[in-house]
Motif scaffolding. Sequence first.
Motif, PDB file in Angstrom:
ATOM      1  N   TYR A 541      -1.947 -16.893 -38.417  1.00  0.00           N
ATOM      2  CA  TYR A 541      -2.798 -17.570 -37.439  1.00  0.00           C
ATOM      3  C   TYR A 541      -2.400 -17.149 -36.021  1.00  0.00           C
ATOM      4  O   TYR A 541      -1.245 -17.308 -35.611  1.00  0.00           O
ATOM      5  N   ASN A 542      -3.358 -16.569 -35.305  1.00  0.00           N
ATOM      6  CA  ASN A 542      -3.130 -16.136 -33.931  1.00  0.00           C
ATOM      7  C   ASN A 542      -3.418 -17.312 -33.005  1.00  0.00           C
ATOM      8  O   ASN A 542      -4.573 -17.733 -32.845  1.00  0.00           O
ATOM      9  N   LYS A 543      -2.369 -17.851 -32.395  1.00  0.00           N
ATOM     10  CA  LYS A 543      -2.515 -19.048 -31.565  1.00  0.00           C
ATOM     11  C   LYS A 543      -3.278 -18.761 -30.273  1.00  0.00           C
ATOM     12  O   LYS A 543      -3.856 -19.673 -29.672  1.00  0.00           O
ATOM     13  N   THR A 544      -3.290 -17.498 -29.872  1.00  0.00           N
ATOM     14  CA  THR A 544      -3.999 -17.128 -28.638  1.00  0.00           C
ATOM     15  C   THR A 544      -5.506 -17.059 -28.871  1.00  0.00           C
ATOM     16  O   THR A 544      -6.297 -17.614 -28.099  1.00  0.00           O
ATOM     17  N   LYS A 546      -6.989 -18.190 -31.639  1.00  0.00           N
ATOM     18  CA  LYS A 546      -7.340 -19.311 -32.498  1.00  0.00           C
ATOM     19  C   LYS A 546      -8.140 -18.872 -33.728  1.00  0.00           C
ATOM     20  O   LYS A 546      -9.172 -19.444 -34.067  1.00  0.00           O
ATOM     21  N   ASP A 557       5.542 -14.211 -31.145  1.00  0.00           N
ATOM     22  CA  ASP A 557       5.415 -15.582 -30.654  1.00  0.00           C
ATOM     23  C   ASP A 557       3.971 -16.067 -30.630  1.00  0.00           C
ATOM     24  O   ASP A 557       3.721 -17.280 -30.557  1.00  0.00           O
ATOM     25  N   ASN A 558       3.027 -15.130 -30.717  1.00  0.00           N
ATOM     26  CA  ASN A 558       1.621 -15.529 -30.700  1.00  0.00           C
ATOM     27  C   ASN A 558       1.120 -15.971 -32.080  1.00  0.00           C
ATOM     28  O   ASN A 558      -0.001 -16.461 -32.198  1.00  0.00           O
ATOM     29  N   PHE A 559       1.972 -15.767 -33.102  1.00  0.00           N
ATOM     30  CA  PHE A 559       1.514 -15.995 -34.469  1.00  0.00           C
ATOM     31  C   PHE A 559       2.220 -17.184 -35.110  1.00  0.00           C
ATOM     32  O   PHE A 559       3.382 -17.467 -34.831  1.00  0.00           O
ATOM     33  N   GLU A 560       1.472 -17.835 -36.015  1.00  0.00           N
ATOM     34  CA  GLU A 560       1.996 -18.975 -36.761  1.00  0.00           C
ATOM     35  C   GLU A 560       1.678 -18.751 -38.244  1.00  0.00           C
ATOM     36  O   GLU A 560       0.537 -18.473 -38.615  1.00  0.00           O
ATOM     37  N   PRO A 578      -4.958 -25.892 -37.899  1.00  0.00           N
ATOM     38  CA  PRO A 578      -5.517 -25.306 -36.677  1.00  0.00           C
ATOM     39  C   PRO A 578      -6.917 -24.735 -36.902  1.00  0.00           C
ATOM     40  O   PRO A 578      -7.225 -24.171 -37.957  1.00  0.00           O
TER      41      PRO A 578
END
Length: 601
Positions: A541-544, A546, A557-560, A578
Motif C-alpha cells: 500500500y502506497n501511503k502517498t 493511497k 517509508d512510503n509503503f505499508e 486504508p
Amino acid sequence: MSSNIVYQQHHVSRDERGQVMGKGAFRGCTVWFTGLSGAGKSTLSMKLEEYLCSKGIPAYSLDGDNIRHGLNKDLGFAPADREENIRRIGEVAKLFADAGVVCLVSFISPYRKDRQSARRVHNKSNLPFIEVFVDTPLQVCEGRDVKGLYKKARQGQIKGFTGIDSPYEPPENAEVVTKTADMPVEDCMMLVVKELMERNIIPCETTLPVMELFTSHSQVGKKRAEAEALPSIDITKLDMQWLQVLSEGWATPLTGFMREREFLQCQHFGCLLKNEPINQSVPIVLPVHSADKERVENAEAIALKYDGQVKAILHKPEFYPHLKEERCSRQWGTSNKGHPHIKMIMESGDWLCGGDIEVLERITWGDGLDKYRMTPLELRAKFKSMNADAVFAFQLRNPVHNGHALLMQDTKRKLVERGFKNPVLLLHPLGGWTKSDDVPLDVRMKQHSAVLEEGVLDPQSTVVAIFPAPMMYAGPTEVQWHAKARLATGANFYIVGRDPAGMPHPDEKRDLYDHSHGRKVLTMAPGLGRFEIVPFRVAAYNKTTKKMDFYDPENHDNFEFISGTRMRRTAREGESLPEGFMAPKAWDVLVQYYQSLPKAT
C-alpha cells in the motif's frame, strides 16, 4: 504376382527415419476415416492434418475425391471398382505410414471386408491402423448435401449411391467413433488426437489434448446397470473432488487413479514418463482400507460410490501399499500430522487402488456454484468465443485485494505491449477442500464478483471459473500441479504469487517453505514448456498515492504492508483498511463473513 519380383529391404530403419521425420521418434501410422458422404470425413481429416503439422508432426490427407482425379481415375463405383479403389489406397497409405507420416485417409469405404483388408496390410508391416467411424445419420448427411449428390441420387441421376441404393456397413469395433452432428469438429478431432496420444504416436507434451473420462451419453444407462451389479467402495468427499479432477481432464494424460508405476514416477521424478516427460508433481490416488481391499481385490471392475450413489466404474483395479510417511515426506518435505492435509492422509486407508475410470455423469455439488465449475473444454470454447489471442491464468484461494489486481492489470498491459490484441484473464479460484480457517468458497466467489462489479478487473476480458481440486499446502511441489492443470484450459501465461501453496510450519514460528521457491521452481520445472511464467512483483500500500503499488525499496517509508492477520482482525472488528486496499463492496463481503463467525473466547 510374378515369381521374378524380389522385395528390397530398406537400408534406413524406421527409428532412423523417425529422427528425421518425427521429432525424434517414428510416428508413421494410418488413420482411416469412414462414413457416409457428407458425414464430415474430409473436414475432420483436413483439420487433423492442419493440427498435426502445426505441432511439427508430418501428416498428409488422402481424400477420396482427390485420389479419383489421379491414381484411381480409371475406376467407377461398381462393387469391384470400389474394392479395387480401397485396395490401392490401403497400399498407398501403408507406404506413407512406413515413411514416417501420419497418413489420414478419408474414404467412404462402405464395405467392412475392404477396410479389414487395408488393416491387414498395415498389420503385416507392423504399422498402426486406426479406424475412425464418422457416425453421422443419413438424414443429417442428406441435409448437408454440400455436393448436391444426394439430390441427384434421389432423382435417379446417380446409381449405386452409398446410403440410398447401395449399402454402407458401419464398423463394428472402430478405435474412435465421432458424431459430427452432435459435437464441434474440434472436439471430434481431439478424440482422434487422444487415441494417437494413448498409442504414443503423438508426444503428450506436444499436444496436451484434454482427456475427459466420462461414459458416452448413449451408454450411461447400460453402464449404470452394470455398475450396480459390481462390488463397490465408498469414497470420501476428498476422493470425489479428485474424481472430478480426473473426469474433466485436468490431469491429462492420467486415465484414472494412479497405478503403482505412475505413482512412483510422480513421487520420485515429479513427472509421468511418456514419450516426453509430463509434469505431474502431486499424486492423484485412491486410498482404501484393508477390509475394502480384501472384499474387492479379485474383481475385474469396482463401482465407486459417494453418498450411496454410484459415480464411476474403476476397471482392472491394482492395489499397492500406501506408504504414508514416505509419500508425505516426498510431497511436503515433512510427515508432521499438524499439517492439515497430512493429517487426512495419515487417517486414510493403508492401500492405494489404481485403475482406469469411467465417470457415469458430470460431477456437480448443488451449492449454487456449479455454473462456475467450467471444464477445460468449456473454458477453451469460452476463450475462443471471446476471440482471445492470449490467456493468462491466476490461481488463488484467498480474497482478491488490489495488490493482486495490480499484478493482473500489469500482466494484461505487458501482453498488449507485446502485440496481443485481446488477452483474457482466467481468474481461477481453487474450489476443493481447504483448511478450516480459510475463507469458504461461496464467500470468495461473492467477493470476486464484487471486484468485477466495481471494475477493479475488466468484466469484459475476465473469466471467473472454479478449479475443482483440493488444496494441499505443499509449496513448490503443489505450485507445479496448479500450473500444469491450467495447461488443459489452453492458457499460455501463468501468474505466480508471492507464497504459492505455502503455510506456516505446524510447530515452529516460521514458514514451511521459502516464499520465493515456488516461482523459481516454475521457471525450471520439466514438462511445462508451453507456459510462460509471469514472475511475481511485490505490491504494497502506497501511503502517498493511497493505492496499491509495486514496492520500491528506495522509498520504503512510503509503503505499508498489510498482512492477512491484520485484514482478518480488521474485518472481524467491522473497521476499514486504508482506502485503495480493496474494492469497497468486496471488503463489505469479507466484513459480513468475519462478523458472522463466533467470537473467540
